[in-house]
Scaffold this active site. Structure first.
Site, PDB file in Angstrom:
ATOM      1  N   ASP A   1       0.913  -1.243   0.013  1.00  0.00           N
ATOM      2  CA  ASP A   1       0.017  -0.045  -0.015  1.00  0.00           C
ATOM      3  C   ASP A   1       0.852   1.385   0.018  1.00  0.00           C
ATOM      4  O   ASP A   1       0.415   2.485  -0.212  1.00  0.00           O
ATOM      5  CB  ASP A   1      -0.831  -0.122   1.201  1.00  0.00           C
ATOM      6  CG  ASP A   1      -2.022  -0.630   1.041  1.00  0.00           C
ATOM      7  OD1 ASP A   1      -2.425  -0.932  -0.122  1.00  0.00           O
ATOM      8  OD2 ASP A   1      -2.965  -0.878   2.028  1.00  0.00           O
TER       9      ASP A   1
HETATM   10  C1  GLC Z   1      -0.849  -3.557   5.669  1.00  0.00           C
HETATM   11  C2  GLC Z   1      -2.508  -3.709   4.800  1.00  0.00           C
HETATM   12  C3  GLC Z   1      -2.342  -4.624   3.891  1.00  0.00           C
HETATM   13  C4  GLC Z   1      -1.006  -4.269   2.687  1.00  0.00           C
HETATM   14  C5  GLC Z   1       0.311  -4.316   3.628  1.00  0.00           C
HETATM   15  C6  GLC Z   1       1.482  -3.757   2.863  1.00  0.00           C
HETATM   16  O1  GLC Z   1      -0.840  -4.914   6.210  1.00  0.00           O
HETATM   17  O2  GLC Z   1      -3.137  -4.294   5.625  1.00  0.00           O
HETATM   18  O3  GLC Z   1      -3.337  -4.596   3.033  1.00  0.00           O
HETATM   19  O4  GLC Z   1      -0.720  -5.199   1.903  1.00  0.00           O
HETATM   20  O5  GLC Z   1      -0.030  -3.299   4.841  1.00  0.00           O
HETATM   21  O6  GLC Z   1       1.346  -2.346   2.653  1.00  0.00           O
HETATM   22  C1  GLC Z   2      -0.100   2.637   5.971  1.00  0.00           C
HETATM   23  C2  GLC Z   2       0.713   1.109   6.397  1.00  0.00           C
HETATM   24  C3  GLC Z   2       0.284   0.178   5.615  1.00  0.00           C
HETATM   25  C4  GLC Z   2      -1.297   0.085   5.651  1.00  0.00           C
HETATM   26  C5  GLC Z   2      -1.895   1.133   4.812  1.00  0.00           C
HETATM   27  C6  GLC Z   2      -3.495   1.026   5.038  1.00  0.00           C
HETATM   28  O1  GLC Z   2       0.231   2.984   4.675  1.00  0.00           O
HETATM   29  O2  GLC Z   2       2.087   1.544   6.577  1.00  0.00           O
HETATM   30  O3  GLC Z   2       0.962  -0.939   6.016  1.00  0.00           O
HETATM   31  O4  GLC Z   2      -1.447  -0.949   4.583  1.00  0.00           O
HETATM   32  O5  GLC Z   2      -1.530   2.483   5.851  1.00  0.00           O
HETATM   33  O6  GLC Z   2      -4.045   2.045   4.888  1.00  0.00           O
END
Ligand code: GLC
Ligand code: GLC
Length: 812
Positions: A487
């Site tokens: 993300d």
């Molecule tokens: C968080 C989010 C997941 C995403 C991950 C890597 O765990 O919940 O959807 O894939 O971060 O950014």
């Molecule tokens: C932030 C976190 C990531 C997550 C995302 C979701 O970027 O670092 O892990 O997946 O929020 O909103």
């Protein structure tokens, strides 16, 4: 250093000192009513949606931390000393403190000045209430005069509004008290048909319903004036901060025990029967009273606890293993499965790191959570798949999140995370492999909740694939959109404004930046669609998906390879990410694992090479970091990933969710020792001995462990709600131990350490109990299978519908 120990025979983790490095929590409830509970009685409860139906208040970011929860105060009326048997909030020095977190319950007990108190908290299966079952015993040989005070602080339902909208909220709180039951009914006078109640099995010496009356101004939960003075005022005022406090007085003869039951619950009345007498503003209690009466009875409480135990026994019995490694046994048999249930239920909404108001159910997250949950309660997985598909857009794209109470896509977060659609296929495939319930594919499901737009689930899956085919970039790789699985790799965001959300800002047209991760996920999904189409007798479609997968694999080998490992992405300018050419972020973990799982470059030896690079550049004693070197400064064209300090979160921590992809890749190339080694590095039980470094709970996985570039290398954060749960479960059970549901039966292909002599797996699968015994006779990974004593060809044990099947597996 440890702060407790595992009690495997009771399926509990026993915490033996209250001041753990962080609050170590557990979850109560598995269906509609949920609670978070810490080892010192902290936490809160909600009905279905942690944001919109919050029952009790919890102040995140509090100082001291974890102040607020399900508290009980005891007071010795001879000398006025008072204490909390859960340690918080009074923090007295307790004897024999222990907290036992078990499957859906928590027991906390301690002794103070000869008074033993034990609390057992749980939610009876099928009910929307929690029980606090309290036993108080006089261990001394003198008569003791005691008071007891219960305490919860009610939340005015919408947790976000409750924490912000004081000009209204401080005027609306309303309660009723009848006998020993405190009813919280804020907004019941208008549009809410639901209320909360807090009941007690004993007659009351008094009660309090106003926080200020209980604590008095400038005091806190650690020293409420009502407890100090043993005085309650039976306050029943409107507004301010409603609380529920029962005040009891009783004496205990030497050796005498008293059992007191408290119930905290949620109840909804039919809209036309809200008030009694009709026309009044009083809650109609006819519906709820029988429930309260039932559970104030200790026998019913004991029975409900038995049901809870049976419920978990049944869930966990689906898969039990006996291996030479105790960390594998206890984590697979107990805690990892349990964590998979919790992530399935709550997605990423409510933990001690997720405030319950930030995120709804993630589309990608929930599909992945299914992978580790589907074997436990397949009917619920089925419903979840249909719910997720209902939020899918006609384009095949998806909202990134939805709210469970309404099942609507979340407009504020939107879509365009271009990996999302593939996960619907992967989640559904896992369900089909577990259940062979092919009928699910015929279910009519709308797009974006629009009546009239219904199409079969199969068509939804087809659109998922088509979505990627419609969003291809200059090299023939999939466009990344807002972001892919990571993300924080925001290649079209270019954010310069402080505080702007990386997750929702897009300021480029998105027609250039491409993702190798989406390519791999696309191939995995297309391979499943090929198998599904074949099964349905649709040869043309199968050929179409096969062709699409092969084509994408070819493109990835050509444009997704850096010479020694797989590239991560192309940015908005068409430049590489995750390459030797880059200054920071030369190599990323995700494509190395996912490309192996997609089979890209397996024959060509690319996967083995990539895995060597992982070992050299990314593996650390605390797990495998997400990338290396971490970004040392903020890059406008990379987004949030470079916003984190080096070694934290997506910028080079051990992002535990991705480690199992490498374990799986290692088993695909046949290196059982390395797969197991990586598995053990992040296995929470195996890290228990370094709890002072790890700091999060030693019984569940955390999302992230600070990486080698961080000053707090090895320190975990974001425990409980993470895709790590499902993926580690898949990696160890399906790939390392190698018992893998497939469309036509159970595939058995263990790839374990060379020095393992054997192991056993009991697996319930489509109504059959498989007793699998594996013995190692050589040092390779060659498998021979004997089903009920007869040798079979290949590694698939076809589902035959017998009640029991014995499988002997010889590895040579
Ligand atoms: C968080 C989010 C997941 C995403 C991950 C890597 O765990 O919940 O959807 O894939 O971060 O950014
Ligand atoms: C932030 C976190 C990531 C997550 C995302 C979701 O970027 O670092 O892990 O997946 O929020 O909103």
């Amino acid at each position: 250093m440890q702060f407790g120990y595992f009690d495997d025979s009771n399926r509990e983790y026993v915490i033996s000192q209250p001041d753990t490095p962080l609050p170590w929590i557990n979850y109560l409830g598995a269906e509609d009513y949920f609670g978070l509970i810490s080892n010192t009685g902290g936490g809160y409860s909600f009905y279905q949606d942690a944001r919109l139906r919050r029952l009790t208040r919890y102040r995140y970011n509090n100082v001291p931390t974890d102040m607020g929860g399900r508290y009980l105060y005891l007071r010795d009326n001879a000398d006025g000393q008072y204490w909390s048997p859960t340690w918080m909030p009074t923090q007295n020095q307790l004897e024999d403190y222990s907290c036992r977190h078990g499957m859906g319950y928590t027991k906390i007990g301690s002794t103070f000045n000869g008074i033993r108190a034990d609390l057992r908290y749980f939610v009876p299966p099928g009910e929307t209430l929690e029980i606090w079952d309290v036993t108080i015993k006089n261990l001394t040989d003198e008569d003791r005069q005691l008071s007891a005070f219960s305490s919860v602080e009610f939340c005015l339902w919408d947790a976000n509004d409750d924490a912000t909208n004081f000009q209204r909220n401080l005027n609306i709180g309303e309660l009723e008290v009848q006998d020993s039951v405190i009813y919280h009914k804020t907004e019941y006078r208008e549009r809410r048909n639901h209320f909360a109640y807090f009941a007690c099995s004993e007659p009351l010496a008094g009660f309090e319903t106003q926080r200020e009356a209980f604590l008095v101004p400038y005091r806190g939960y650690q020293n409420p004036q009502a407890v100090l003075r043993d005085v309650t005022n039976k306050s029943l005022t409107v507004g301010w901060s409603p609380v529920g406090v029962h005040h009891l007085r009783f004496s205990l003869a030497p050796g005498e025990t008293r059992r007191v039951i408290f119930l905290l619950g949620y109840f909804e009345n039919p809209a036309d029967q809200k008030f009694s007498p009709p026309g009044s503003q009083k809650i109609n209690k006819a519906g709820v009273e029988p429930i309260i009466e039932k559970y104030l009875n200790p026998q019913a409480v004991d029975q409900a606890f038995e049901h809870l135990k049976q419920y978990w026994q049944a869930n966990l019995n689906v898969l039990q293993v006996v291996t030479p490694d105790q960390h594998v046994n206890r984590v697979v048999n107990i805690w990892n499965a349990y964590q998979c249930m919790v992530t399935f239920n709550l997605s990423r909404s409510a933990s001690y790191f997720e405030s319950g108001i930030g995120r709804g159910m993630g589309f990608r997250d929930s599909n992945q959570d299914l992978l580790g949950f589907v074997q436990m309660v397949p009917e619920r997985a089925r419903q979840r798949i249909l719910d997720l598909a209902t939020t899918q857009l006609e384009s095949g794209g998806a909202y990134h999140q939805y709210q469970p109470l309404t099942n609507r896509g979340n407009d504020a977060v939107g879509g365009n995370f271009n990996d999302d659609p593939a996960w619907l296929v992967l989640g559904t495939a896992a369900y089909l492999k577990e259940t062979a319930d092919w009928g699910i594919l015929d279910e009519a499901v709308p797009f974006d909740n629009k009546p009239g737009s219904e199409a079969s689930l199969f068509e939804h899956l087809e659109r998922s694939i088509q979505y990627t085919l419609d969003n291809i970039g200059p090299h023939g790789l999939p466009l990344i959109g807002r972001a892919d699985w990571n993300d924080c790799l925001n290649l079209n965001t270019f954010s310069e404004k402080p505080g702007e959300s990386f997750q929702t800002t897009t300021s480029r047209d998105g027609k250039v930046a491409e993702s190798v991760v989406v390519a791999a996920l696309f191939i995995m999904a297309a391979n499943e669609m090929q198998a599904i189409s074949n099964h349905l007798g649709m040869g043309d479609k199968a050929a179409f998906y096969k062709n699409a997968a092969e084509k994408m694999a070819g493109v990835t080998r050509k444009h997704g390879w850096d010479g020694d490992w797989f590239l991560r992405a192309y940015d908005h300018f068409g430049d590489v990410i995750g390459s030797q050419e880059c200054e920071d972020g030369k190599i990323f973990i995700e494509p190395q694992g996912l490309c192996a799982m997609a089979g890209i470059g397996l024959k060509e030896g690319m996967v083995e090479k990539a895995l060597e690079a992982v070992q050299t550049h990314l593996a650390t004693t605390h797990g495998i970091v997400l990338l290396d070197p971490p970004y040392h400064d903020y890059h406008l064209h990379l987004g949030e990933i470079s916003s984190y300090p080096p070694g934290y979160k997506e910028n080079g921590s051990v992002f535990c969710h991705t480690n199992p992809w490498i374990m799986i890749a290692e088993s695909i190339v046949g290196d059982g020792d390395r797969a197991m080694d990586y598995y053990l590095r992040i296995n929470p039980s195996n890290r228990e001995a370094i709890s002072d470094v790890h700091r999060c709970e030693p019984y569940v996985y955390a999302q992230t462990i600070a990486g080698k570039a961080a000053d707090r290398f090895g320190e975990a954060k974001n425990s409980w709600l993470t895709g790590t749960a499902a993926w580690n479960f898949v990696a160890i059970t399906q790939w390392i131990l190698g018992v893998r549901p497939d469309y036509d039966g159970l595939r058995i292909e263990p790839v374990v350490s060379k020095n393992w002599k054997g192991f056993k797996v009991r697996r319930q699968f489509r109504g059959t109990l498989y007793e699998i015994e594996v013995v190692r006779e050589g040092t390779g990974n060659n498998i021979s299978l004997f089903v009920n004593g007869k040798k079979i060809e290949g590694t698939l044990v076809e589902a035959v519908g017998a009640s029991q099947v014995s499988v002997k597996v010889v590895i040579a």
